[in-house]
Design a protein around this motif. Structure first.
Motif, mmCIF file in Angstrom:
data_model
loop_
_atom_site.group_PDB
_atom_site.id
_atom_site.type_symbol
_atom_site.label_atom_id
_atom_site.label_comp_id
_atom_site.label_asym_id
_atom_site.label_seq_id
_atom_site.Cartn_x
_atom_site.Cartn_y
_atom_site.Cartn_z
ATOM 1 N N PRO A 85 0.805 -1.229 0.000
ATOM 2 C CA PRO A 85 0.000 0.000 0.000
ATOM 3 C C PRO A 85 0.836 1.276 0.000
ATOM 4 C CG PRO A 85 -0.954 -1.596 1.497
ATOM 5 C CD PRO A 85 0.367 -2.163 1.067
ATOM 6 N N THR A 86 1.920 1.300 0.775
ATOM 7 C CA THR A 86 2.778 2.488 0.808
ATOM 8 C C THR A 86 3.450 2.711 -0.538
ATOM 9 O OG1 THR A 86 3.195 2.174 3.170
ATOM 10 C CG2 THR A 86 4.729 3.580 1.965
ATOM 11 N N LEU A 87 3.920 1.634 -1.160
ATOM 12 C CA LEU A 87 4.528 1.760 -2.483
ATOM 13 C C LEU A 87 3.502 2.186 -3.522
ATOM 14 C CD1 LEU A 87 6.883 -1.365 -2.513
ATOM 15 C CD2 LEU A 87 7.521 1.040 -2.245
ATOM 16 N N ALA A 88 2.270 1.687 -3.380
ATOM 17 C CA ALA A 88 1.202 2.084 -4.301
ATOM 18 C C ALA A 88 0.922 3.582 -4.172
ATOM 19 C CB ALA A 88 -0.057 1.274 -4.017
ATOM 20 N N PHE A 89 0.894 4.081 -2.932
ATOM 21 C CA PHE A 89 0.712 5.517 -2.706
ATOM 22 C C PHE A 89 1.825 6.310 -3.384
ATOM 23 C CE2 PHE A 89 2.280 9.037 -0.012
ATOM 24 C CZ PHE A 89 1.267 9.948 -0.223
ATOM 25 N N PHE A 90 3.056 5.853 -3.226
ATOM 26 C CA PHE A 90 4.200 6.550 -3.815
ATOM 27 C C PHE A 90 4.103 6.572 -5.342
ATOM 28 C CE2 PHE A 90 8.452 6.249 -5.723
ATOM 29 C CZ PHE A 90 8.984 7.463 -5.312
ATOM 30 N N ILE A 91 3.821 5.425 -5.934
ATOM 31 C CA ILE A 91 3.753 5.331 -7.398
ATOM 32 C C ILE A 91 2.621 6.199 -7.940
ATOM 33 C CG2 ILE A 91 3.274 3.776 -9.330
ATOM 34 C CD1 ILE A 91 4.671 1.561 -7.665
ATOM 35 N N LEU A 92 1.460 6.126 -7.281
ATOM 36 C CA LEU A 92 0.320 6.928 -7.726
ATOM 37 C C LEU A 92 0.636 8.416 -7.624
ATOM 38 C CD1 LEU A 92 -2.614 7.150 -8.667
ATOM 39 C CD2 LEU A 92 -3.309 7.035 -6.244
ATOM 40 N N TYR A 93 1.243 8.820 -6.521
ATOM 41 C CA TYR A 93 1.582 10.242 -6.360
ATOM 42 C C TYR A 93 2.541 10.706 -7.447
ATOM 43 C CZ TYR A 93 3.979 14.402 -4.840
ATOM 44 O OH TYR A 93 4.546 15.650 -4.829
ATOM 45 N N ILE A 94 3.574 9.915 -7.735
ATOM 46 C CA ILE A 94 4.552 10.298 -8.757
ATOM 47 C C ILE A 94 3.875 10.467 -10.113
ATOM 48 C CG2 ILE A 94 6.561 9.489 -10.052
ATOM 49 C CD1 ILE A 94 7.225 10.608 -7.291
ATOM 50 N N ARG A 95 2.869 9.650 -10.387
ATOM 51 C CA ARG A 95 2.189 9.703 -11.688
ATOM 52 C C ARG A 95 1.242 10.896 -11.809
ATOM 53 N NH1 ARG A 95 2.332 5.241 -15.027
ATOM 54 N NH2 ARG A 95 0.328 5.843 -15.901
ATOM 55 N N ILE A 96 0.630 11.323 -10.692
ATOM 56 C CA ILE A 96 -0.394 12.368 -10.789
ATOM 57 C C ILE A 96 -0.061 13.620 -9.979
ATOM 58 C CG2 ILE A 96 -2.163 10.606 -11.162
ATOM 59 C CD1 ILE A 96 -3.147 11.111 -8.321
ATOM 60 N N LYS A 97 1.188 13.754 -9.554
ATOM 61 C CA LYS A 97 1.552 14.845 -8.653
ATOM 62 C C LYS A 97 1.296 16.232 -9.235
ATOM 63 C CE LYS A 97 6.387 14.818 -10.166
ATOM 64 N NZ LYS A 97 7.798 14.718 -9.753
ATOM 65 N N ASP A 98 1.360 16.355 -10.549
ATOM 66 C CA ASP A 98 1.180 17.666 -11.177
ATOM 67 C C ASP A 98 -0.237 17.896 -11.693
ATOM 68 O OD1 ASP A 98 3.897 18.358 -10.785
ATOM 69 O OD2 ASP A 98 4.464 17.200 -12.568
ATOM 70 N N ASP A 99 -1.114 16.934 -11.459
ATOM 71 C CA ASP A 99 -2.484 17.031 -11.967
ATOM 72 C C ASP A 99 -3.428 17.611 -10.920
ATOM 73 O OD1 ASP A 99 -1.557 15.832 -14.283
ATOM 74 O OD2 ASP A 99 -2.079 13.812 -13.608
ATOM 75 N N LEU A 100 -4.531 18.154 -11.407
ATOM 76 C CA LEU A 100 -5.595 18.640 -10.537
ATOM 77 C C LEU A 100 -6.872 17.877 -10.869
ATOM 78 C CD1 LEU A 100 -4.966 22.509 -10.640
ATOM 79 C CD2 LEU A 100 -4.432 20.930 -8.762
ATOM 80 N N PHE A 101 -7.663 17.549 -9.860
ATOM 81 C CA PHE A 101 -8.883 16.768 -10.045
ATOM 82 C C PHE A 101 -10.046 17.508 -9.390
ATOM 83 C CE2 PHE A 101 -5.235 14.023 -9.992
ATOM 84 C CZ PHE A 101 -5.446 13.127 -11.029
ATOM 85 N N THR A 102 -11.189 17.494 -10.077
ATOM 86 C CA THR A 102 -12.366 18.171 -9.548
ATOM 87 C C THR A 102 -13.436 17.152 -9.195
ATOM 88 O OG1 THR A 102 -11.908 20.123 -10.900
ATOM 89 C CG2 THR A 102 -14.128 19.911 -9.996
ATOM 90 N N PHE A 103 -13.881 17.175 -7.935
ATOM 91 C CA PHE A 103 -14.945 16.307 -7.459
ATOM 92 C C PHE A 103 -15.959 17.167 -6.713
ATOM 93 C CE2 PHE A 103 -11.082 13.680 -7.490
ATOM 94 C CZ PHE A 103 -11.486 12.633 -8.303
ATOM 95 N N GLY A 104 -17.207 17.086 -7.139
ATOM 96 C CA GLY A 104 -18.245 17.853 -6.476
ATOM 97 C C GLY A 104 -18.003 19.346 -6.484
ATOM 98 N N GLY A 105 -17.356 19.819 -7.532
ATOM 99 C CA GLY A 105 -17.085 21.254 -7.646
ATOM 100 C C GLY A 105 -15.873 21.724 -6.875
ATOM 101 N N THR A 106 -15.160 20.799 -6.207
ATOM 102 C CA THR A 106 -13.968 21.158 -5.446
ATOM 103 C C THR A 106 -12.736 20.597 -6.135
ATOM 104 O OG1 THR A 106 -15.207 21.125 -3.369
ATOM 105 C CG2 THR A 106 -12.813 21.024 -3.209
#
Length: 206
Positions: A19-40
């Motif tokens: 799980p910790t490695l998954a968090f790291f890999i996911l963060y590295i892949r999307i660290k520069d992206d922005l996501f909108t959920f429910g207007g936030t």
């Protein structure tokens, strides 16, 4: 525990560290992206922190199903991740997830200190079966581990407040665990005179 079952050590390590490695890999892949959920709008870090929660729970659920047990530390860690992950998402503030590490190390230091003040090593209570050692050795190790936890808590505060999020993620994922592992191996080597050898239990427990 009567219902505890052994599983493949590699699978066990995968479920504990995955799980910790998954968090790291996911963060590295999307660290520069922005996501909108429910207007936030949420940063890649916050999305990674929130996704980390169900991944961790899934891994712990599989581990529990396979072994029939979870350690107190695993349950404690899961609670802290859920709590601070929830605060991070609710307030849309990455500081909560970063402070989690400080609070975890701080609480561990406090818990061990309370035991020391009562003349006990709660570390011995948890780990005695893994490494038979005289009480004096456990007391020394506990005192040193308290100092190590306090140091890691302070270092975490300095890092997340003064360095980039990416630097914190890398140190959180690799730096802290490696530092703690090296420290423990060093201490176990230093405390070898207190280790109870097989066949000498009676002599060394007097």
């Amino acid at each position: 525990m009567a219902n505890a079952r052994e599983i493949n050590p590699i699978l066990k390590q995968f479920l504990e560290l995955g799980p910790t490695l998954a968090f790291f890999i996911l963060y590295i892949r999307i660290k520069d992206d922005l996501f909108t959920f429910g207007g936030t709008e949420y940063t890649g870090f916050i999305v990674s922190a929130v996704v980390f929660v169900p991944i961790l729970l899934l891994a712990m659920g599989i581990l529990w199903a396979l072994t029939g047990k979870l350690s107190r530390m695993q349950v404690f860690t899961a609670f802290m991740v859920i709590f601070f992950g929830g605060l991070t998402a609710w307030f849309n503030d990455e500081r909560f997830f970063k402070m989690k590490t400080t609070i975890v190390y701080g609480l561990l230091a406090l818990i061990l200190t309370v035991g020391l003040l009562r003349g006990r090593s709660w570390l011995e209570f948890v780990m005695a079966d893994m490494m038979p050692m005289r009480h004096e050795g456990w007391m020394i190790l506990t005192k040193r581990l308290v100092m190590a936890f306090v140091t890691l808590a302070v270092v975490n505060e300095v890092i997340w407040r003064t360095m980039t999020t990416e630097a914190w993620v890398k140190i959180e994922t690799f730096g802290f665990p490696v530092a703690l592992m090296v420290f423990l191996f060093w201490q176990f080597a230093q405390l070898q005179p207190f280790v109870i050898e097989e066949g000498n239990d009676a002599d060394k427990s007097v």
